[in-house]
Write a protein that holds these residues in place. Structure first.
Motif, PDB file in Angstrom:
ATOM      1  N   THR A   4      14.152  75.390 -14.138  1.00 46.21           N
ATOM      2  CA  THR A   4      13.518  74.570 -13.511  1.00 46.21           C
ATOM      3  C   THR A   4      14.555  73.423 -12.849  1.00 46.21           C
ATOM      4  O   THR A   4      15.459  72.991 -13.608  1.00 46.21           O
ATOM      5  CB  THR A   4      12.249  73.948 -13.965  1.00 46.21           C
ATOM      6  OG1 THR A   4      12.775  73.021 -15.156  1.00 46.21           O
ATOM      7  CG2 THR A   4      11.311  74.797 -14.348  1.00 46.21           C
ATOM      8  N   ALA A   5      14.140  72.910 -11.602  1.00 51.09           N
ATOM      9  CA  ALA A   5      14.904  71.749 -11.182  1.00 51.09           C
ATOM     10  C   ALA A   5      14.106  70.666 -10.763  1.00 51.09           C
ATOM     11  O   ALA A   5      13.159  70.810  -9.954  1.00 51.09           O
ATOM     12  CB  ALA A   5      15.823  72.443  -9.889  1.00 51.09           C
ATOM     13  N   ASP A   6      14.475  69.435 -11.271  1.00 56.01           N
ATOM     14  CA  ASP A   6      14.071  68.341 -10.773  1.00 56.01           C
ATOM     15  C   ASP A   6      14.497  67.795  -9.611  1.00 56.01           C
ATOM     16  O   ASP A   6      15.917  67.000  -9.420  1.00 56.01           O
ATOM     17  CB  ASP A   6      14.296  67.064 -11.635  1.00 56.01           C
ATOM     18  CG  ASP A   6      13.529  65.709 -11.369  1.00 56.01           C
ATOM     19  OD1 ASP A   6      13.043  65.776 -10.419  1.00 56.01           O
ATOM     20  OD2 ASP A   6      13.627  65.078 -12.149  1.00 56.01           O
ATOM     21  N   ARG A   7      13.914  68.270  -8.099  1.00 55.83           N
ATOM     22  CA  ARG A   7      14.792  68.041  -7.041  1.00 55.83           C
ATOM     23  C   ARG A   7      14.624  66.538  -6.696  1.00 55.83           C
ATOM     24  O   ARG A   7      15.430  65.944  -5.857  1.00 55.83           O
ATOM     25  CB  ARG A   7      14.112  68.634  -5.779  1.00 55.83           C
ATOM     26  CG  ARG A   7      14.302  70.019  -5.918  1.00 55.83           C
ATOM     27  CD  ARG A   7      13.605  70.764  -4.775  1.00 55.83           C
ATOM     28  NE  ARG A   7      14.435  70.350  -3.419  1.00 55.83           N
ATOM     29  CZ  ARG A   7      14.279  70.958  -2.535  1.00 55.83           C
ATOM     30  NH1 ARG A   7      13.224  71.950  -2.027  1.00 55.83           N
ATOM     31  NH2 ARG A   7      15.066  70.819  -1.215  1.00 55.83           N
ATOM     32  N   ASP A   8      13.943  65.520  -7.067  1.00 53.83           N
ATOM     33  CA  ASP A   8      13.927  64.258  -6.897  1.00 53.83           C
ATOM     34  C   ASP A   8      15.143  63.514  -7.465  1.00 53.83           C
ATOM     35  O   ASP A   8      15.587  62.533  -6.774  1.00 53.83           O
ATOM     36  CB  ASP A   8      12.697  63.639  -7.528  1.00 53.83           C
ATOM     37  CG  ASP A   8      11.349  63.941  -6.956  1.00 53.83           C
ATOM     38  OD1 ASP A   8      11.457  64.280  -5.766  1.00 53.83           O
ATOM     39  OD2 ASP A   8      10.323  63.718  -7.455  1.00 53.83           O
ATOM     40  N   ARG A   9      15.717  64.059  -8.374  1.00 54.52           N
ATOM     41  CA  ARG A   9      16.954  63.459  -9.006  1.00 54.52           C
ATOM     42  C   ARG A   9      18.181  63.995  -8.557  1.00 54.52           C
ATOM     43  O   ARG A   9      19.346  63.786  -8.855  1.00 54.52           O
ATOM     44  CB  ARG A   9      16.855  63.386 -10.463  1.00 54.52           C
ATOM     45  CG  ARG A   9      15.825  62.655 -10.893  1.00 54.52           C
ATOM     46  CD  ARG A   9      15.630  62.495 -12.351  1.00 54.52           C
ATOM     47  NE  ARG A   9      16.848  62.180 -13.096  1.00 54.52           N
ATOM     48  CZ  ARG A   9      17.632  62.990 -13.819  1.00 54.52           C
ATOM     49  NH1 ARG A   9      17.212  64.190 -14.155  1.00 54.52           N
ATOM     50  NH2 ARG A   9      18.584  62.861 -14.364  1.00 54.52           N
ATOM     51  N   CYS A  10      17.888  65.345  -7.745  1.00 55.05           N
ATOM     52  CA  CYS A  10      19.309  66.135  -7.262  1.00 55.05           C
ATOM     53  C   CYS A  10      19.771  65.344  -6.094  1.00 55.05           C
ATOM     54  O   CYS A  10      19.332  64.910  -5.235  1.00 55.05           O
ATOM     55  CB  CYS A  10      18.725  67.443  -6.888  1.00 55.05           C
ATOM     56  SG  CYS A  10      20.102  68.506  -6.170  1.00 55.05           S
ATOM     57  N   LEU A  11      21.044  65.242  -6.220  1.00 54.34           N
ATOM     58  CA  LEU A  11      21.868  64.721  -4.989  1.00 54.34           C
ATOM     59  C   LEU A  11      23.010  65.728  -4.708  1.00 54.34           C
ATOM     60  O   LEU A  11      24.147  65.080  -3.916  1.00 54.34           O
ATOM     61  CB  LEU A  11      22.777  63.196  -5.763  1.00 54.34           C
ATOM     62  CG  LEU A  11      21.684  62.247  -5.574  1.00 54.34           C
ATOM     63  CD1 LEU A  11      22.010  61.502  -6.631  1.00 54.34           C
ATOM     64  CD2 LEU A  11      21.390  61.527  -4.534  1.00 54.34           C
ATOM     65  N   GLY A  12      22.906  66.680  -4.686  1.00 59.79           N
ATOM     66  CA  GLY A  12      23.375  67.923  -4.028  1.00 59.79           C
ATOM     67  C   GLY A  12      24.835  68.107  -4.405  1.00 59.79           C
ATOM     68  O   GLY A  12      25.668  68.362  -3.328  1.00 59.79           O
ATOM     69  N   ALA A  13      25.593  67.962  -5.601  1.00 64.16           N
ATOM     70  CA  ALA A  13      26.827  68.053  -5.727  1.00 64.16           C
ATOM     71  C   ALA A  13      27.252  69.548  -5.222  1.00 64.16           C
ATOM     72  O   ALA A  13      28.420  69.828  -5.285  1.00 64.16           O
ATOM     73  CB  ALA A  13      27.249  67.729  -7.069  1.00 64.16           C
ATOM     74  N   GLY A  14      26.181  70.576  -5.611  1.00 67.03           N
ATOM     75  CA  GLY A  14      26.572  71.846  -5.512  1.00 67.03           C
ATOM     76  C   GLY A  14      27.219  72.496  -6.556  1.00 67.03           C
ATOM     77  O   GLY A  14      27.535  73.964  -6.436  1.00 67.03           O
ATOM     78  N   GLN A  15      27.155  72.151  -7.502  1.00 61.62           N
ATOM     79  CA  GLN A  15      27.799  72.795  -8.659  1.00 61.62           C
ATOM     80  C   GLN A  15      26.965  74.067  -9.062  1.00 61.62           C
ATOM     81  O   GLN A  15      27.549  75.109  -9.536  1.00 61.62           O
ATOM     82  CB  GLN A  15      27.834  71.912  -9.851  1.00 61.62           C
ATOM     83  CG  GLN A  15      28.702  70.461  -9.639  1.00 61.62           C
ATOM     84  CD  GLN A  15      30.304  70.642 -10.422  1.00 61.62           C
ATOM     85  OE1 GLN A  15      30.679  71.844 -10.423  1.00 61.62           O
ATOM     86  NE2 GLN A  15      30.897  69.585 -10.628  1.00 61.62           N
TER      87      GLN A  15
END
Lengths: 68, 445
Positions: A4-15
C-alpha cells in the motif's frame, strides 16, 4: 504480499519506479506514486522490498499474505 | 583544530542507543515525522551544548576520493558533535548514516536556512533569494512546488530521455576524437552534456552557457568574496527574470514555458527561483559527479574492468560512485524548529545541524566495507541525493546521464588515461560541490 502507498505523503522521488517498475508508476498530475498492482507476485517480491526500503519518505507499506 | 574533549570520566550518556532521535515532548508535526523518530520520550540526563567540546567542520582531505579522515574519527567518537560555525554561532554535526537519515525525515527540523549558519564561509542566503527555491522550504509551501515540478522529473520521463542523452554524449565524444588527445574532459565532455540536457529540459538557451556557468562557479566557490558571490547570484536572478518574461511573451514546450502557461498560481519571482535552482543544480552537480566518477574509474582499472564487462551492472556502478564520492561535501544542513534531544544532547530551537552526507555514506555502522569502491555493490540506502521530502528532484535524470555518459566515454576512447600524474589533478576543495576543476586525459587514437 500486499503493498500500500500513502500518496498524501509521497513527494515523487521515483525510487519505487526505479526499483520495481512493474509494480509502481508515478502520476502525471503531481508525480506521486501510483500502484500498478496492490498484490505483487512472489517473483516481484525482491524488487518491491528494495523499493520499500529505498523510499525516502517511508510511504510504502508491505504486508506478507496471511498463511492460508 | 579541535578543542578539548570531555574527560573520559564523564562520558556522554546515550539514553536510547537503538533510537537515535528521541522525542522531547510532542512533535509539532507528527504527520511528517519519520517513524524512526517516534520513540519514547526521554527524561534521562540531557546535556546542553554548553557542556560539549567544540569542533569546526573538518574539510581537509588526505585522499582525493575520501572524505576528511577526521570526519570518520568524529563518527567513531560519538554520534553528536558540537560544531563552531565561521559566523561565530554554535550548532551540531551528525555523521552516522542512521542519524542523518532520521533527521532528514524529521519534521521538527526545517530546511528553511534563512539566517542559519553555514559550516563553511558563505554569504547569507537572503529572504529575497528564496521564492521558488524549494530546497529551503518546509511543508506545505514545499509540497505545493514539489508536486508542481515532480511530473517533469519522473523516473519514466527521465528514462525516456536516454536516447537524447546518448546522442548528446556521442556528439561530444565524436568531437573529442576529431580533435585528438590530449584533452580536458571537463569543458569538452563532463560539463557540456548535463548542461545541454538541463537547458533543453528547462528551455534555457544553451548559447548563454558561458555566462551561467561562470555565475554558478562564482556562486558555489568558497574563495570568492561575499560581494562576488552576491553579484553572481544577482546576475543569475536578472538573467532568469528576463528569461521568464520572454517565456511569458512566447511560451514553448519546455519546463519553464509549460509552467508560465500552466494552470498554477506561480509568481514571476517563484518561476525565476525555480529556474535558477534547477539550472544550477541540474548542471553543476551532475557535471562534477561525472568528472569525478570518470577520474575514479580511470585510476581504478580493476573497477573499470567490471564496469565494462558487466554492462548490466552500469546502474549499480553509478549508485556506488554516488555513494563513494558524495560530492555535497560540506552538508547538508537543517535548523531545529523546536528543542530536540539527539543521543542525550539538547539541540536548541534555532540551532543549525550539519548532516554530513559524505560521512554517512562511509559509515561502517551501515555499509559493509564502506571505504571500498565496489561497483557491484547491491542497491544501498546511500544519502548522496539526500533523504526525506527534499531528496533530489533530479536524481533520476542524474542517473540516466551518469550511466550513459560514462558508458559512451569508456566505450568510445580506448586506453583512456590521465595526461598528468593523478596528484596533479586540481580537486575542488574550494567549492561547495566537490569534483575536479580540470581532467586532462589521453587515449589511443
Amino acid at each position: 504480499m500486499r503493498v500500500t502507498a500513502d500518496r498524501d505523503r509521497c513527494l515523487g522521488a521515483g525510487q519505487c519506479v526505479l526499483h520495481a517498475p512493474d509494480v509502481f508508476d508515478q502520476s502525471d498530475e503531481d508525480g506521486t506514486v501510483v500502484l500498478l498492482t496492490g498484490t505483487p507476485s512472489e517473483a516481484q517480491g525482491e524488487s518491491v522490498r528494495t523499493a520499500v526500503r529505498m523510499c525516502p519518505n517511508a510511504v510504502l507499506t508491505l504486508t506478507d499474505d496471511p498463511p492460508s | 583544530m579541535r578543542a578539548s574533549r570531555p574527560p573520559a570520566s564523564a562520558p556522554i550518556p546515550d539514553p536510547a542507543p537503538s533510537d537515535p532521535v528521541t522525542r522531547e515532548g510532542p512533535a509539532s508535526d507528527p504527520a511528517v515525522s519519520d517513524a524512526a523518530a517516534s520513540g519514547p520520550a526521554t527524561t534521562t540526563a540531557v546535556l546542553d551544548g554548553e557542556d560539549a567540546a567544540v569542533t569546526i567542520l573538518p574539510t581537509r582531505r588526505d585522499h582525493p576520493f575520501d572524505p576528511p579522515s577526521e570526519l570518520g574519527l568524529l563518527r567513531d567518537e560519538g554520534p553528536v558533535t558540537r560544531l563552531a560555525f565561521p559566523d561565530g554561532a554554535r550548532g551540531w554535526l551528525l555523521t552516522r548514516h542512521e542519524d542523518v537519515r532520521a533527521v532528514l525525515a524529521d519534521g521538527r527540523f526545517s530546511a528553511d536556512r534563512i539566517g542559519a549558519s553555514s559550516p563553511v564561509r558563505r554569504p547569507e542566503f537572503r529572504a529575497e533569494d528564496r521564492p521558488g527555491v524549494l530546497v529551503t522550504m518546509d511543508p506545505p509551501e514545499h509540497t505545493r512546488l514539489r508536486r508542481m515540478l515532480t511530473p517533469y522529473f519522473t523516473t519514466r520521463r527521465m528514462q525516456a530521455l536516454a536516447p537524447r542523452v546518448e546522442r548528446i554524449a556521442t556528439a561530444h565524444l565524436d568531437a573529442l576524437r576529431a580533435s585528438g588527445p590530449p584533452a580536458d574532459l571537463v569543458p569538452t565532455y563532463t560539463l557540456p552534456i548535463p548542461s545541454l540536457v538541463i537547458c533543453e529540459l528547462l528551455g534555457v538557451p544553451y548559447a548563454d552557457r558561458a555566462r551561467f556557468h561562470a555565475w554558478a562557479a562564482a556562486a558555489l566557490s568558497l574563495t570568492t568574496s561575499d560581494d562576488e558571490v552576491r553579484a553572481a547570484r544577482d546576475a543569475l536572478t536578472t538573467y532568469m527574470r528576463e528569461l521568464v518574461a520572454a517565456k511569458r511573451r512566447e511560451p514553448d514546450d519546455a519546463l519553464l514555458g509549460a509552467l508560465v502557461t500552466g494552470d498554477n498560481d506561480l509568481t514571476d519571482a517563484e518561476l525565476c527561483g525555480i529556474g535558477r535552482l534547477l539550472l544550477v543544480a541540474g548542471h553543476e552537480t551532475t557535471a562534477n559527479q561525472l568528472a569525478l566518477g570518470a577520474l575514479t574509474l580511470i585510476t581504478r582499472p580493476d573497477q573499470l574492468a567490471v564496469f565494462r564487462e558487466r554492462r548490466d551492472a552500469a546502474d549499480r556502478a553509478v549508485e556506488e560512485l554516488l555513494r563513494y564520492l558524495t560530492i555535497i561535501q560540506f552538508g547538508t544542513t537543517r535548523v531545529a524548529r523546536e528543542d530536540v534531544v539527539l543521543h542525550g544532547r539538547r539541540v536548541r530551537r534555532g540551532e543549525t545541524v550539519v548532516l554530513s552526507l559524505p560521512a554517512a555514506n562511509r559509515d561502517p555502522g551501515h555499509f559493509d566495507r564502506p571505504d571500498e569502491l565496489d561497483v557491484t555493490r547491491p542497491p544501498s540506502q546511500h544519502v548522496a541525493f539526500g533523504h526525506g521530502i527534499h531528496q533530489c528532484l533530479g536524481q533520476q535524470l542524474a542517473r540516466v546521464e551518469m550511466r550513459i555518459a560514462l558508458t559512451v566515454l569508456f566505450d568510445g576512447l580506448r586506453e583512456l588515461s590521465l595526461a598528468v600524474p593523478a596528484d596533479r589533478i586540481p580537486m575542488r576543495h574550494d567549492m561547495a560541490i566537490y569534483g575536479v576543476h580540470r581532467l586532462p586525459v589521453s587515449w589511443k587514437e
